[in-house]
Write an enzyme that holds these catalytic residues in place. Structure first.
Site, PDB file in Angstrom:
ATOM      1  N   ARG A  82     166.374  38.066 -63.700  1.00 48.62           N
ATOM      2  CA  ARG A  82     167.109  38.554 -64.856  1.00 48.62           C
ATOM      3  C   ARG A  82     167.196  40.068 -64.776  1.00 48.62           C
ATOM      4  O   ARG A  82     166.202  40.751 -64.584  1.00 48.62           O
ATOM      5  CB  ARG A  82     166.387  38.161 -66.142  1.00 48.62           C
ATOM      6  N   ARG A  91     173.621  36.944 -68.416  1.00 49.22           N
ATOM      7  CA  ARG A  91     172.266  36.877 -67.873  1.00 49.22           C
ATOM      8  C   ARG A  91     172.020  35.568 -67.132  1.00 49.22           C
ATOM      9  O   ARG A  91     172.591  34.534 -67.474  1.00 49.22           O
ATOM     10  CB  ARG A  91     171.227  37.081 -68.973  1.00 49.22           C
ATOM     11  N   ASP A  94     167.562  33.508 -70.193  1.00 44.93           N
ATOM     12  CA  ASP A  94     167.058  34.145 -71.403  1.00 44.93           C
ATOM     13  C   ASP A  94     166.122  33.140 -72.054  1.00 44.93           C
ATOM     14  O   ASP A  94     166.506  31.977 -72.246  1.00 44.93           O
ATOM     15  CB  ASP A  94     168.266  34.438 -72.306  1.00 44.93           C
ATOM     16  N   ASP A  96     163.818  32.727 -75.433  1.00 46.17           N
ATOM     17  CA  ASP A  96     163.469  33.285 -76.737  1.00 46.17           C
ATOM     18  C   ASP A  96     162.491  32.362 -77.446  1.00 46.17           C
ATOM     19  O   ASP A  96     162.774  31.162 -77.587  1.00 46.17           O
ATOM     20  CB  ASP A  96     164.716  33.403 -77.623  1.00 46.17           C
TER      21      ASP A  96
END
Ligand code: ROI
Length: 157
Positions: A82, A91, A94, A96
């Protein structure tokens, strides 16, 4: 602790990127993968130019603290090359942390519940698929949160 992680990718074979990140999570001693949603395709948020995204949500059981879980997520992001170029940019992967038990966390590195999660169909729709009765601390039930947003723009693969 039970935690939910949102995964997203729009570069270099997004499906393989998400699968690789899930494998890394489940191969880690600190985390056990309990469930994974379907994969959903959507356009980049805010009409930002770029390839479509693939998103999914997973449920894990973890011994890690929230900060250690964040470190693990960032290690996985780095292991998948990344690159943080521009804010909101495309990207490869990711990760989260959406929810960490029922905790509310707010510090320089971490905001949980994830502050944008409740506005994003590509997070709420897959989360609802695997956990239809979950409540966001302070923010209410996922069912009520989903009613406030436009869900037309995410498509289950
Ligand atoms: N857009 C979509 N559709 N899915 C994402 O995961 C995603 N992630 C982001 C931004 C750039 C905000 N847009 C996104 O970080």
């Amino acid at each position: 602790m039970l935690a939910y992680i949102g995964l997203g990718s729009n570069l270099k074979d997004p499906k393989a990127q998400i699968k690789r990140a899930l494998a890394s999570l489940s191969n880690n001693d600190g985390a056990k993968l309990i469930n994974v949603s379907s994969f959903y395709e959507s356009k980049p948020l805010l009409e930002i130019p770029g390839p479509n995204y693939l998103n999914a949500v997973c449920k894990i059981e973890t011994k890690l603290s929230a900060i250690d879980l964040l470190d693990l997520c960032q290690e996985i992001e780095e292991s998948q090359q990344r690159v943080r170029e521009v804010k909101w940019g495309s990207r490869t992967i990711d990760l989260d942390i959406l929810l960490y038990g029922e905790q509310v966390i707010s510090n320089k590195r971490l905001s949980i519940p994830h502050p944008e999660a409740i506005n994003r169909a590509f997070v709420l729709v897959p989360l609802f698929e695997i956990e239809p009765s979950i409540k966001f601390p302070l923010l209410g039930s996922i069912k009520d949160l989903l009613e406030r947003i436009d869900k037309l723009d995410v498509n289950k693969l």
